[in-house]
Structures are given as structure tokens and as C-alpha cells.
Design an enzyme around this catalytic site. Sequence first.
Site, PDB file in Angstrom:
ATOM      1  N   GLU A  38     -30.139  42.006  21.621  1.00 40.21           N
ATOM      2  CA  GLU A  38     -30.190  41.659  23.049  1.00 40.21           C
ATOM      3  C   GLU A  38     -28.953  42.197  23.760  1.00 40.21           C
ATOM      4  OE1 GLU A  38     -30.940  37.498  23.744  1.00 40.21           O
ATOM      5  OE2 GLU A  38     -32.605  37.480  22.326  1.00 40.21           O
ATOM      6  N   TYR A  51     -32.024  27.475  36.246  1.00 39.21           N
ATOM      7  CA  TYR A  51     -31.840  27.761  34.822  1.00 39.21           C
ATOM      8  C   TYR A  51     -32.556  26.666  34.011  1.00 39.21           C
ATOM      9  CZ  TYR A  51     -28.787  29.152  30.789  1.00 39.21           C
ATOM     10  OH  TYR A  51     -28.272  29.586  29.596  1.00 39.21           O
ATOM     11  N   ARG A  65     -23.760  22.961  28.020  1.00 40.42           N
ATOM     12  CA  ARG A  65     -25.060  22.943  27.347  1.00 40.42           C
ATOM     13  C   ARG A  65     -24.896  22.821  25.831  1.00 40.42           C
ATOM     14  NH1 ARG A  65     -29.651  25.521  29.545  1.00 40.42           N
ATOM     15  NH2 ARG A  65     -29.998  26.741  27.674  1.00 40.42           N
ATOM     16  N   ARG A  86     -19.478  18.557  18.012  1.00 44.54           N
ATOM     17  CA  ARG A  86     -19.658  17.385  17.138  1.00 44.54           C
ATOM     18  C   ARG A  86     -18.560  17.309  16.090  1.00 44.54           C
ATOM     19  NH1 ARG A  86     -25.179  19.552  16.104  1.00 44.54           N
ATOM     20  NH2 ARG A  86     -26.454  18.795  17.831  1.00 44.54           N
ATOM     21  N   ARG A 107     -29.197  37.671  35.835  1.00 42.11           N
ATOM     22  CA  ARG A 107     -28.834  38.487  34.692  1.00 42.11           C
ATOM     23  C   ARG A 107     -30.127  38.960  34.058  1.00 42.11           C
ATOM     24  NH1 ARG A 107     -24.421  40.968  34.217  1.00 42.11           N
ATOM     25  NH2 ARG A 107     -24.245  40.804  31.946  1.00 42.11           N
ATOM     26  N   ASP A 145     -34.899  25.020  31.059  1.00 46.70           N
ATOM     27  CA  ASP A 145     -35.454  25.172  29.719  1.00 46.70           C
ATOM     28  C   ASP A 145     -36.963  24.906  29.788  1.00 46.70           C
ATOM     29  OD1 ASP A 145     -33.269  25.906  28.196  1.00 46.70           O
ATOM     30  OD2 ASP A 145     -32.600  23.852  27.891  1.00 46.70           O
ATOM     31  N   ARG A 174     -26.604  39.177  20.788  1.00 51.39           N
ATOM     32  CA  ARG A 174     -27.083  38.557  19.539  1.00 51.39           C
ATOM     33  C   ARG A 174     -28.206  39.382  18.929  1.00 51.39           C
ATOM     34  NH1 ARG A 174     -29.881  33.106  22.192  1.00 51.39           N
ATOM     35  NH2 ARG A 174     -31.265  34.238  23.594  1.00 51.39           N
TER      36      ARG A 174
HETATM   37  P1  FAD Z   1     -41.961  32.761  33.669  1.00 48.57           P
HETATM   38  O1  FAD Z   1     -42.231  32.544  32.227  1.00 48.57           O
HETATM   39  O2  FAD Z   1     -40.976  33.814  34.041  1.00 48.57           O
HETATM   40  O3  FAD Z   1     -43.340  33.047  34.392  1.00 48.57           O
HETATM   41  C1  FAD Z   1     -43.441  33.608  35.669  1.00 48.57           C
HETATM   42  C2  FAD Z   1     -44.638  34.563  35.664  1.00 48.57           C
HETATM   43  O4  FAD Z   1     -44.888  34.977  37.007  1.00 48.57           O
HETATM   44  C3  FAD Z   1     -44.404  35.823  34.847  1.00 48.57           C
HETATM   45  O5  FAD Z   1     -45.428  35.968  33.895  1.00 48.57           O
HETATM   46  C4  FAD Z   1     -44.430  36.930  35.888  1.00 48.57           C
HETATM   47  O6  FAD Z   1     -45.004  38.139  35.406  1.00 48.57           O
HETATM   48  C5  FAD Z   1     -45.293  36.316  36.981  1.00 48.57           C
HETATM   49  N1  FAD Z   1     -45.052  36.903  38.299  1.00 48.57           N
HETATM   50  C6  FAD Z   1     -43.859  37.017  38.944  1.00 48.57           C
HETATM   51  N2  FAD Z   1     -44.036  37.625  40.140  1.00 48.57           N
HETATM   52  C7  FAD Z   1     -45.371  37.883  40.249  1.00 48.57           C
HETATM   53  C8  FAD Z   1     -46.159  38.493  41.229  1.00 48.57           C
HETATM   54  N3  FAD Z   1     -45.639  38.994  42.356  1.00 48.57           N
HETATM   55  N4  FAD Z   1     -47.484  38.613  41.022  1.00 48.57           N
HETATM   56  C9  FAD Z   1     -48.047  38.145  39.872  1.00 48.57           C
HETATM   57  N5  FAD Z   1     -47.342  37.559  38.893  1.00 48.57           N
HETATM   58  C10 FAD Z   1     -46.013  37.413  39.088  1.00 48.57           C
HETATM   59  N6  FAD Z   1     -36.092  27.689  27.125  1.00 48.57           N
HETATM   60  C11 FAD Z   1     -36.087  26.821  26.073  1.00 48.57           C
HETATM   61  O7  FAD Z   1     -36.478  25.654  26.230  1.00 48.57           O
HETATM   62  N7  FAD Z   1     -35.682  27.228  24.823  1.00 48.57           N
HETATM   63  C12 FAD Z   1     -35.247  28.505  24.575  1.00 48.57           C
HETATM   64  O8  FAD Z   1     -34.890  28.830  23.436  1.00 48.57           O
HETATM   65  C13 FAD Z   1     -35.226  29.425  25.669  1.00 48.57           C
HETATM   66  N8  FAD Z   1     -34.822  30.695  25.474  1.00 48.57           N
HETATM   67  C14 FAD Z   1     -34.797  31.565  26.536  1.00 48.57           C
HETATM   68  C15 FAD Z   1     -34.377  32.877  26.306  1.00 48.57           C
HETATM   69  C16 FAD Z   1     -34.344  33.795  27.359  1.00 48.57           C
HETATM   70  C17 FAD Z   1     -33.888  35.203  27.130  1.00 48.57           C
HETATM   71  C18 FAD Z   1     -34.733  33.359  28.666  1.00 48.57           C
HETATM   72  C19 FAD Z   1     -34.674  34.307  29.831  1.00 48.57           C
HETATM   73  C20 FAD Z   1     -35.168  32.063  28.891  1.00 48.57           C
HETATM   74  C21 FAD Z   1     -35.212  31.152  27.834  1.00 48.57           C
HETATM   75  N9  FAD Z   1     -35.687  29.855  28.013  1.00 48.57           N
HETATM   76  C22 FAD Z   1     -35.680  28.973  26.954  1.00 48.57           C
HETATM   77  C23 FAD Z   1     -36.230  29.405  29.322  1.00 48.57           C
HETATM   78  C24 FAD Z   1     -37.759  29.615  29.427  1.00 48.57           C
HETATM   79  O9  FAD Z   1     -38.067  30.985  29.262  1.00 48.57           O
HETATM   80  C25 FAD Z   1     -38.243  29.131  30.801  1.00 48.57           C
HETATM   81  O10 FAD Z   1     -37.921  27.785  31.006  1.00 48.57           O
HETATM   82  C26 FAD Z   1     -39.758  29.271  31.047  1.00 48.57           C
HETATM   83  O11 FAD Z   1     -40.320  30.376  30.404  1.00 48.57           O
HETATM   84  C27 FAD Z   1     -40.007  29.340  32.527  1.00 48.57           C
HETATM   85  O12 FAD Z   1     -41.388  29.418  32.819  1.00 48.57           O
HETATM   86  P2  FAD Z   1     -41.859  29.866  34.260  1.00 48.57           P
HETATM   87  O13 FAD Z   1     -43.338  29.710  34.278  1.00 48.57           O
HETATM   88  O14 FAD Z   1     -41.069  29.185  35.307  1.00 48.57           O
HETATM   89  O15 FAD Z   1     -41.432  31.417  34.378  1.00 48.57           O
HETATM   90  N1  UDP Z   2     -21.982  30.382  24.206  1.00 52.40           N
HETATM   91  C1  UDP Z   2     -20.859  30.937  23.625  1.00 52.40           C
HETATM   92  N2  UDP Z   2     -20.923  31.396  22.340  1.00 52.40           N
HETATM   93  C2  UDP Z   2     -22.067  31.318  21.616  1.00 52.40           C
HETATM   94  C3  UDP Z   2     -23.211  30.738  22.205  1.00 52.40           C
HETATM   95  C4  UDP Z   2     -23.141  30.284  23.506  1.00 52.40           C
HETATM   96  O1  UDP Z   2     -19.824  31.030  24.265  1.00 52.40           O
HETATM   97  O2  UDP Z   2     -22.076  31.769  20.461  1.00 52.40           O
HETATM   98  C5  UDP Z   2     -21.878  29.913  25.607  1.00 52.40           C
HETATM   99  C6  UDP Z   2     -22.284  30.992  26.610  1.00 52.40           C
HETATM  100  O3  UDP Z   2     -21.443  30.830  27.747  1.00 52.40           O
HETATM  101  C7  UDP Z   2     -23.695  30.598  26.983  1.00 52.40           C
HETATM  102  C8  UDP Z   2     -23.591  29.068  26.943  1.00 52.40           C
HETATM  103  O4  UDP Z   2     -22.720  28.813  25.837  1.00 52.40           O
HETATM  104  O5  UDP Z   2     -24.037  31.057  28.273  1.00 52.40           O
HETATM  105  C9  UDP Z   2     -24.903  28.364  26.749  1.00 52.40           C
HETATM  106  O6  UDP Z   2     -25.491  28.841  25.556  1.00 52.40           O
HETATM  107  P1  UDP Z   2     -27.031  28.714  25.299  1.00 52.40           P
HETATM  108  O7  UDP Z   2     -27.299  29.134  23.905  1.00 52.40           O
HETATM  109  O8  UDP Z   2     -27.459  27.356  25.730  1.00 52.40           O
HETATM  110  O9  UDP Z   2     -27.604  29.803  26.285  1.00 52.40           O
HETATM  111  P2  UDP Z   2     -29.108  30.328  26.503  1.00 52.40           P
HETATM  112  O10 UDP Z   2     -29.137  31.697  25.901  1.00 52.40           O
HETATM  113  O11 UDP Z   2     -30.027  29.352  25.857  1.00 52.40           O
HETATM  114  O12 UDP Z   2     -29.234  30.331  27.968  1.00 52.40           O
END
Ligand code: FAD
Ligand code: UDP
Length: 372
Positions: free
Chosen positions: A305, A353, A171, A175, A248, A355, A279
Amino acid sequence: MMYDYLIVGTGLFGAVVAQQMKAAGKSVLMVDKRLHIAGNVYTEQIEGIHVHTYGAHIFHTNNQRVWDYITQFAEFNRFTNSPVANYHGELYSLPFNMYTFHKMWGVVTPEEAAAKIEEQRQAAGITEPKNLEEQAISLVGTDIYQKLIRGYTEKQWGRPCDQLPAFIIKRLPVRLTFDNNYFNALYQGIPVGGYTRMVANMLDGIDVRLGVDYLENKAELDALAQKVVYTGPIDAYFAFRLGELEYRSVRFETEVLDKSNFQGNAAVNYTDKETPWTRIIEHKWFEFGRDAAGNELPKTVISREYSSEWKPGDEPYYPINDEKNAKLYSEYKKLAEQEENVIFGGRLGEYKYYDMDAVIASALELCDSITC
Ligand code: FAD
Ligand code: UDP
């Protein structure tokens, strides 16, 4: 009232489907067990700062359709993600680029950096990378693997790097240019006014019930609609009858600090294995440290986190896409396909997984298939 669609989950997947169905003339009811809309992209205001409650979310995409779609509901700022890695107090640029290689080895030209990586790859004897450790060494060499990847990855995933799939590290861009932009994306930014406002705009005019757990009120809610779109965990839907999928989880420790600048950047990754957090996010830098009126903010909000293995009662964040879980998911998927009038979607519904842009693309495709 009878609805055409009941949508479980107000995250991005549910929000796109709800918006598209309403636009196609269907009636929609949404429920979420949380007390707010927007799922994991939810942002809340603290000290005038939009705090990313469930972890930093930076929108980025190469998908023109997704960009044209989402920008109907928010204007995006020009934030570019450039995290800093902190290894025992040594600071490195991310993603891996000429600034990182210069700091690590003192190399000045791309040729020198490429030669150093090649030398370390050959010394490690890797020809076909079979796991994350081998993939990382073959991409950036042993020094960067040891200082910037191993500790962070093992904290984030709770597993040794030689037992993790190689794709996770792919991911990250590598560069041979001086470019700290974390993403290779045509479009990138943070919605002005926060993600919650963006999702609220998407859900304009749609009935939403918050604090309602679908699985605890299933019969009663099913009776309200012709079809269900379920975006919660797929294993929970089937009462874990084939076993639990692994995730996780992350614990966020958020603090308001009485100073204007804590770390000078939105994200600092702690890549050693001794620091317990992965982080620290300083939320104000997603919006350049200013409020909506352009004023500098006197305080700051940070979130540490901590990554952990999911257990019942925790929020499931990252699906663990290894072989064991992929196999169990495929069994649940077969059950899901037999479920009449229920569509499973999103990160938890498809155990993927995703985005944000990929979740939006997937929801738009689903709507195409329903309305065409
Ligand atoms: P969710 O946002 O999880 O929505 C599911 C909803 O269903 C929740 O509100 C939950 O409460 C509800 N629900 C579940 N079970 C029930 C139930 N039984 N009854 C009623 N409601 C229920 N993507 C990026 O592009 N850029 C980023 O920088 C990025 N950072 C991330 C950082 C973290 C820590 C995480 C975990 C993910 C990150 N993502 C990022 C991914 C991004 O969060 C997801 O792609 C996106 O939010 C998924 O949307 P979703 O609707 O599938 O799920
Ligand atoms: N990663 C790492 N060091 C860093 C940042 C990321 O080794 O400082 C690795 C780690 O394995 C992570 C993967 O790169 O799971 C992908 O990182 P990304 O930032 O895309 O993860 P996200 O938090 O968005 O899922």
C-alpha cells in the site's frame, strides 16, 4: 418503472439502506459507477484467496445491534488482527502492549513499562497534548513514537505529526498486558466467503445497475425515483462549487507469489520513513491460509500500500478531518440540507472517517428515522 428509492453507491451504507427499505416494502434501484458491488469492502478471488481489493478490511464492533444485523448475511471467522511492525528489519508487536515494551526496552513488568513511558513523557515536557506527535509521546513515550509511529503516520497522512489531530492516534489501544489484539472489540472477524458475497446477500432481489455514474446521468436517474440516497463524495455532488475537500488516496500494488508463505501474517506495517509503502497485506492469512474446503493454498497474494494525496481521477479513501476540511464540509452540509428528496450518507457523503460498523449503525439509524 418508478422506484421509491434510488440509492447511489453499493458500498455498505447503500447496501444497508437498500436492504432495510426493501424489507419495509419499498422499491429500490441501486447504481454504482464501479463495475462491481460492495464499494470499498469488495473482495475478489485470486488463486483461491479472497483478495481485499481496496485495502485490508477487518470487521470489528462493540455494537450488538450491528453484529446481530450483519451476521444475518454472513458467518464470520475467528480472525483477530495482530499486525507486526517492521522498523528497518526490527519486528515489534502491535498494538502497543507488553510484547512491544519488552522488545523496545527489555522491561518485564507492567510497572517497569509504565515507569519508562512516564519518564519519556516527562522528559518531553508534555502536559496537554495538542497534536498527534504530543499525543503519541504522552501515550507511549519518545522511543515508540520515533520507531513505530512517526514514519508510518507521516507516510500515511503526508503531513508532519505535529500538524495532525491527536484523535487519529487514539484509535490505537495501549495496553500494559500481553495482548496483541489490535481492536478493543467484543466481536471481530472476516465474513466467510468474502465481503462481496455478504453484500450480494444483502442486495438479494434488488435492482442494481453497475458502471453507471449518477452525476453524469442525474436528470434521467432522478426521474426514476421519489427519493435519492447518495453515498458518493459530497463535494462532487455539488460540482465542487465551494472547492475540493481533501482526501488521502492509496495505490495498491498486488502480486501473486509462487510460494505459500511470504510474511507469516496478514499485515506487516513498515514504520520507517524510507520504505515507500506503508504496509504489506498477505491476504490468505485473513482465512488462515486455507480455501473454502479447508485445503492449504500453494500460492500467496500480497498487496503493498502506497499512500498519496488525492487528486482528481484518484479514488478518495481517507477524509482528512482537519479544521480546514471540517469547515468546508460544514458549508457543503448546509447545501445538502437544502437539497429536496436527497439524503447524503456514508464515508464520502458525510466526509467522515467511518469504520464499517459505524457506517452500518449510521445507515440503520437513518432507516429507523424513515420507516418509524
Ligand atoms: P464506499 O464503500 O466507498 O461506497 C461508496 C460507493 O459509491 C462506491 O462503490 C462508489 O463507487 C459509489 N459511487 C461514488 N460516487 C458515485 C457516483 N457518482 N455514481 C455512482 N456510484 C458512485 N473499516 C473497518 O471497520 N475495518 C477495517 O479494517 C477498515 N479498513 C479500511 C481500509 C482502507 C484502505 C479504507 C479506505 C477504509 C477502511 N475501512 C475499514 C472503512 C470502510 O471501508 C468504510 O467504513 C466503508 O467501506 C464505507 O462504506 P460506504 O458505503 O460509506 O462507502
Ligand atoms: N499508526 C502508527 N503506526 C502503526 C499503525 C498505526 O503510527 O504501525 C497510527 C497512524 O497514525 C494511523 C493511526 O495510528 O493513522 C490509526 O491507525 P489505524 O490502523 O486505526 O488506521 P486505519 O488504516 O485503520 O485507518
